[in-house]
Scaffold this active site. Sequence first.
Site, mmCIF file in Angstrom:
data_model
loop_
_atom_site.group_PDB
_atom_site.id
_atom_site.type_symbol
_atom_site.label_atom_id
_atom_site.label_comp_id
_atom_site.label_asym_id
_atom_site.label_seq_id
_atom_site.Cartn_x
_atom_site.Cartn_y
_atom_site.Cartn_z
ATOM 1 N N HIS A 176 0.819 -1.219 0.000
ATOM 2 C CA HIS A 176 0.000 0.000 0.000
ATOM 3 C C HIS A 176 0.849 1.264 0.000
ATOM 4 C CE1 HIS A 176 -2.695 3.173 1.285
ATOM 5 N NE2 HIS A 176 -2.074 3.251 2.454
ATOM 6 N N ASP A 179 -23.298 22.046 -21.356
ATOM 7 C CA ASP A 179 -21.838 22.189 -21.286
ATOM 8 C C ASP A 179 -21.193 20.931 -20.709
ATOM 9 O OD1 ASP A 179 -22.927 22.534 -18.816
ATOM 10 O OD2 ASP A 179 -21.783 24.320 -18.281
ATOM 11 N N HIS A 226 4.954 6.118 5.525
ATOM 12 C CA HIS A 226 3.976 6.947 6.239
ATOM 13 C C HIS A 226 3.173 6.212 7.313
ATOM 14 C CE1 HIS A 226 0.971 5.395 3.251
ATOM 15 N NE2 HIS A 226 0.111 5.636 4.215
ATOM 16 N N ASP A 281 -2.541 8.862 -0.128
ATOM 17 C CA ASP A 281 -2.945 7.729 0.715
ATOM 18 C C ASP A 281 -4.450 7.497 0.602
ATOM 19 O OD1 ASP A 281 -2.873 5.768 2.819
ATOM 20 O OD2 ASP A 281 -3.547 7.321 4.203
ATOM 21 N N GLU A 339 2.857 4.653 13.215
ATOM 22 C CA GLU A 339 1.596 4.342 13.872
ATOM 23 C C GLU A 339 1.350 2.844 13.981
ATOM 24 O OE1 GLU A 339 -1.752 4.847 15.962
ATOM 25 O OE2 GLU A 339 -0.320 6.396 15.406
ATOM 26 N N ASP A 340 1.710 2.097 12.943
ATOM 27 C CA ASP A 340 1.311 0.686 12.876
ATOM 28 C C ASP A 340 2.425 -0.304 13.193
ATOM 29 O OD1 ASP A 340 -1.132 1.627 12.135
ATOM 30 O OD2 ASP A 340 -0.889 1.251 9.998
#
Length: 723
Positions: free
Chosen positions: A48, A260, A72, A139, A76-77
């Site tokens: 990812h 349009d 990124h 992301d 956190e993970d």
Amino acid sequence: MSLSSDLVDQIKTYNPDIDPALIERAIEYARVKHDGQVRASGEPYYTHPVEVAAILADMKMDPATIVTAILHDTLEDTDATMEELKKLFGDDVANMVNGVSKLSRIEGQTVEGKQAENFRKLVLAMSDDIRVLLVKLADRLHNMRTIHHIAKPEKQRRIARETLEIYAPLAERIGIHQIKEELEDRAFGVMNPEARESITNRLSYLRQEGTDMADTIIKALSKTLKDAGINGVVLGREKTRYSIWRKMQRKNVSFEQLSDIMAFRVLVDNVEQCYHVLGIIHSQYPTVPGRFKDYISTPKPNGYRSIHTTVIGPENQRIEVQIRTKDMNEEADLGVAAHWAYKGGASKADMKDARQFRWLRELLDLIENEQRPEEFLENTKLELFQDQVFVFTPKGDLMELPNGSTPVDFAYAIHSNVGDRCTGAKINGRIAPLNTKLQNGDQVDIITAKNQTPSPTWERFVATGKARSHIRRYVRQQQRDEYATLGRAMLQKVFQAEGYEYSEKGLAGILNQFRGAEVVDDILAGIGQGNFVARDVFRAIFPSHKAAPARKPNEMDVAEAGVTGRKAESSSRPMPIKGLIPGMAVHFARCCHPLPGDRIVGIVTTGKGVTIHTIDCETLENFADTPERWLDVSWGDGPDSPESHIGRIDVTIANVAGALGTISTVIGKNGGNITNLKITNRSLDFWDMILDVYVNDIKHLNNIIAALRATPQIASVQRSRGR
């Protein structure tokens, strides 16, 4: 590692000097750290962030941004640390990774609260380096591309709604239209798949039927430019499905009524040629009135520049033509990302660009003023979604504001202090009500006063998040002050009843005993609001004190209460008003009942003298066309015992025995005297009424209102307006 080699090859197409080892090291680090983690699709998780990096490589981003995208999610993970990232990839990358990391969930909040708090943190992070937002948008784009792997439809819809409400408008605000349009289209497919499919089918049909027509128009426009000696490129561009659907909803028209669907773009070499092409097209084809916009002389807040015009073009077709330079066209697709795109062997990154947008500064200002994350998110949406109106300052400076803005919004856009001290406004040289909606080209002059404060009524008509947040902050502070004053009086009464001299020194030592109290005023305001009990606070200060037996009120108490209740009637000395000719007759308007302390204005009435109104009285709109009748007046200092004035309040009381008696008692104990009472609505549980009360000034009335609000039988009370 095919992923790393593919990404390196992609970057080399625009940056041949890239260090492949840096990219490979980042991908390997992410692979190791995310080992064992998988996405909803079943793929290894580290694929990812690599795909996110590929999206940014398509935008020709600099190496630091690419590496940030790969890393990124590591903070956190995984067990990665800031120190480790700084050591391996440098401070710049580590700080951006920290800014763009998924934010920890906040326990005990609603889903909306979590979303709002996360968004607040994102704004803070991107204010330091807007590349954080670029990575976050990439992301989100990859998450939307793979959203079909999420099993729960409600979760898909929640993510899609958040994309439409927050991330797509943010992409538009920084000018990255290619990401904005794909985010909208994919979210549209989740939120309303039937509508998207219907528009897709109709576009496919038109594409088959109208290819020759589009080619004919492009050839005709190209020939027109060539005959005039302009070397320009003409392109045809189909509008997105989501923008078509929004226009159908906004104008309440069917697909067949739209004229349009296709827009035609003319790309030239310089700005002079843009206006030359405009003149050629307008001289060759009839223009459609009201369909011309010049975003070159007045760019959009996101930096977008182009000329838009609609004409009855070749084959008698109504067409929209966009005229811009090739550089403008690139910036229209990449927006602020163009500042970090690798060009000519170097990155053009300039950290000053991170703060070049006024709207970003406005978001930071909202963070400082909003008490709750939900309010910040609400006001941010106000800032993001509105179309713009362009107005001028008296010095000729151009200001862009959301459509529907008023002079109050204009004042706050200049500076928060100007907004707080705004008393009136002149639009194109004429005094106008503060709730007047500004039009394109208006010149606005704000009138201020040192002692002015924001009016709570402004919140009803302001259009910008900044104005609303400042007004709410002031109202909260005013309410807090009223509650603190009431709480202090209630605590003083307990001290007196127990035989102690009142002092606030002991309050500082008991802050930790009352939840949420950080300063002494928190306890006093809590007492006034009813969150804390005054006697409980007293016991906390004097834990060993034994309460004295309650005593019955004696005749002296009753006499004192009677004197207090008559105080308003006994005074007869006048309160002077500054700014009037001596001897001029003065009347106080019954529509707004101005009181000393209110901001006021005088209206001259033939045969009646001057009528005094509050500055925000709705009746003043009737005199907007006669500015010569307006007088700049203010309350004078007044004698020690000023004249009593009537203050009108709206009260909603519970329909219980003794409620009316409680109201009169509370007003009497606070020095007021009821002169008139009118019940306006009766229901099974509540009564609405209007009370006219003799008071000395606005402070006196506010004290009475605060005391009434603390009374259990009263559901609501506020100063009456416009009756």
